[in-house]
Design a protein around this motif. Sequence first.
Motif, PDB file in Angstrom:
ATOM      1  N   ARG A 206       0.838  -1.213   0.000  1.00  0.00           N
ATOM      2  CA  ARG A 206       0.000   0.000   0.000  1.00  0.00           C
ATOM      3  C   ARG A 206       0.867   1.254   0.000  1.00  0.00           C
ATOM      4  NH1 ARG A 206      -5.506   0.733   3.157  1.00  0.00           N
ATOM      5  NH2 ARG A 206      -6.739  -0.906   2.191  1.00  0.00           N
ATOM      6  N   GLY A 207       1.920   1.225   0.809  1.00  0.00           N
ATOM      7  CA  GLY A 207       2.801   2.394   0.910  1.00  0.00           C
ATOM      8  C   GLY A 207       3.389   2.765  -0.444  1.00  0.00           C
ATOM      9  N   CYS A 208       3.755   1.739  -1.208  1.00  0.00           N
ATOM     10  CA  CYS A 208       4.356   2.000  -2.518  1.00  0.00           C
ATOM     11  C   CYS A 208       3.372   2.721  -3.447  1.00  0.00           C
ATOM     12  CB  CYS A 208       4.793   0.668  -3.125  1.00  0.00           C
ATOM     13  SG  CYS A 208       5.439   0.830  -4.791  1.00  0.00           S
ATOM     14  N   LEU A 209       2.177   2.167  -3.570  1.00  0.00           N
ATOM     15  CA  LEU A 209       1.232   2.753  -4.539  1.00  0.00           C
ATOM     16  C   LEU A 209       0.607   4.047  -4.025  1.00  0.00           C
ATOM     17  CD1 LEU A 209      -0.485  -0.413  -6.093  1.00  0.00           C
ATOM     18  CD2 LEU A 209       1.659   0.713  -6.711  1.00  0.00           C
ATOM     19  N   ILE A 210       0.305   4.103  -2.731  1.00  0.00           N
ATOM     20  CA  ILE A 210      -0.234   5.366  -2.192  1.00  0.00           C
ATOM     21  C   ILE A 210       0.889   6.414  -2.183  1.00  0.00           C
ATOM     22  CG2 ILE A 210      -1.312   6.511  -0.206  1.00  0.00           C
ATOM     23  CD1 ILE A 210      -2.480   3.726   0.552  1.00  0.00           C
ATOM     24  N   GLY A 211       2.089   5.935  -1.882  1.00  0.00           N
ATOM     25  CA  GLY A 211       3.248   6.846  -1.907  1.00  0.00           C
ATOM     26  C   GLY A 211       3.434   7.466  -3.281  1.00  0.00           C
ATOM     27  N   ALA A 212       3.216   6.652  -4.317  1.00  0.00           N
ATOM     28  CA  ALA A 212       3.321   7.158  -5.691  1.00  0.00           C
ATOM     29  C   ALA A 212       2.178   8.131  -5.988  1.00  0.00           C
ATOM     30  CB  ALA A 212       3.285   5.987  -6.671  1.00  0.00           C
ATOM     31  N   LEU A 213       0.975   7.768  -5.559  1.00  0.00           N
ATOM     32  CA  LEU A 213      -0.197   8.631  -5.808  1.00  0.00           C
ATOM     33  C   LEU A 213      -0.004  10.017  -5.190  1.00  0.00           C
ATOM     34  CD1 LEU A 213      -3.238   8.942  -6.707  1.00  0.00           C
ATOM     35  CD2 LEU A 213      -3.820   8.236  -4.363  1.00  0.00           C
ATOM     36  N   VAL A 214       0.413  10.029  -3.935  1.00  0.00           N
ATOM     37  CA  VAL A 214       0.585  11.314  -3.237  1.00  0.00           C
ATOM     38  C   VAL A 214       1.664  12.159  -3.935  1.00  0.00           C
ATOM     39  CG1 VAL A 214       1.376  12.373  -1.075  1.00  0.00           C
ATOM     40  CG2 VAL A 214      -0.263  10.476  -1.017  1.00  0.00           C
ATOM     41  N   GLY A 215       2.739  11.491  -4.358  1.00  0.00           N
ATOM     42  CA  GLY A 215       3.805  12.229  -5.056  1.00  0.00           C
ATOM     43  C   GLY A 215       3.281  12.907  -6.307  1.00  0.00           C
ATOM     44  N   ASP A 216       2.461  12.184  -7.061  1.00  0.00           N
ATOM     45  CA  ASP A 216       1.898  12.746  -8.294  1.00  0.00           C
ATOM     46  C   ASP A 216       0.957  13.917  -7.971  1.00  0.00           C
ATOM     47  OD1 ASP A 216       1.123  13.055 -10.970  1.00  0.00           O
ATOM     48  OD2 ASP A 216      -0.349  11.428 -10.882  1.00  0.00           O
ATOM     49  N   CYS A 217       0.023  13.679  -7.047  1.00  0.00           N
ATOM     50  CA  CYS A 217      -0.985  14.718  -6.739  1.00  0.00           C
ATOM     51  C   CYS A 217      -0.343  15.955  -6.104  1.00  0.00           C
ATOM     52  CB  CYS A 217      -2.048  14.160  -5.794  1.00  0.00           C
ATOM     53  SG  CYS A 217      -3.083  12.904  -6.559  1.00  0.00           S
ATOM     54  N   PHE A 218       0.622  15.757  -5.224  1.00  0.00           N
ATOM     55  CA  PHE A 218       1.281  16.897  -4.572  1.00  0.00           C
ATOM     56  C   PHE A 218       2.246  17.603  -5.536  1.00  0.00           C
ATOM     57  CE2 PHE A 218       0.944  16.603   0.302  1.00  0.00           C
ATOM     58  CZ  PHE A 218      -0.294  15.984   0.248  1.00  0.00           C
TER      59      PHE A 218
END
Length: 355
Positions: A14-26
């Motif tokens: 979860r950390g990997c994919l949510i981590g990627a999502l947050v990086g993109d959105c932020f």
Amino acid sequence: MAESQLASLASRFRGCLIGALVGDCFGEPFEFLGRVTLESVKTFVHHVEADKSKKDTKILHYTDDTEMRLSIEASLLKHKGFNAEDMANRFAKEYFASKIDRNYGAHVTKIFSDWSSKHMEDVFLPASQQFNGTGSYGNGGGMRIAPAALFMYKENSHKLKELSDKITRLTHTHKLGILGAYLQALAVHLALNTAESPFPTDKFLQELTESMIYHEEETFGKYSQKPPSDSLKLYSQKLNAIKEFLARSDVEKKELVKTLGHDVTALGSIPISIYAFLRALSEINGLEGRNPYERTIMYAISLGGDTDTIATMAGAIAGAYWGEEAIPQKWQKNCEGLSVTQKHADNLYDYVKKH
Ligand code: F2R
Ligand code: MG
Ligand code: MG
């Protein structure tokens, strides 16, 4: 953090994919904005963290980085592996269906049009014809590749490379685009498989460098495509530069960007994403009180340039090591696409556990 305190594997998926999502959105509001500073990133993050009841807190939209990542996850899960036609269909369908401008690369959308308008015997053909037949060396392969590392969690780096290359070649056939995506996939794979604390930076960099030297020799020995940059021409050279930067305490953003890049090319963005993750393992002036995942994202964006993509790649690596718990709830909840990202991470974890 002792080994026993490392996040569970499910949390790291979860950390990997949510981590990627947050990086993109932020990172999206800052992409190629011109002058980005750590102070401007901090102001933005404080705003996101402010009470949701305040009227001007808006959901942060994801971009092409996430839209394509979600398609890769859905396709790998549906077919229990790589299916070129299905993945290509999903890329094109999402692009044409989206009501939001996801800010795709300038040339990649032509491939989607070709897939949709012509009957394709070979879905790999349009990508191979781009840029007078050299193919794209954009970072669009690397920006979306994290799920390949999750899917190949139990496999070795050669199997990972096979999958990463196939996914990348659908849109990016230049050797630097393909090698860069593999470097990003391997960085996520190694972070996910690291059970040591503190994080073994030297070992991580050594494994990345050895693998890139091996594949660069194999690639540039056989093919005539020349790297485009007039600075450091190979990923292995940039990984050596990262090691030198990490040993110094006086590195300025200007020098980092000059050496590693922060642009839309794979060679000019994947190394600096890896650097951001590694640099954020230690304290960063101005980010006191932030955990290493938070530091990774805020520092990566502060480097400017292709911020959504650099932050999504750094965020995937950081999340794969630190786990979901390291990503503040307020950050997660402000991102479009959180629930589907959580679902895909859990389904990939279940798949990997059973196979
Ligand atoms: N598109 C954006 N952001 C706007 C970028 C504007 C920026 N000023 C710029 O320089 O373009 N973000 C999204 O695009 C990036 C991923 O792009 P992708 O998927 O790799 O697209 P594409 O079109 O294949 O390549 C991007 C550009 O790279 C240059 N390029 C690639 N291969 C080349 C070659 N063989 N010869 C010459 N140039 C090559 C071209 O300028 C392409 O347009 C991510 O940042 C994502 O967030
Ligand atoms: Mg983007
Ligand atoms: Mg970008």
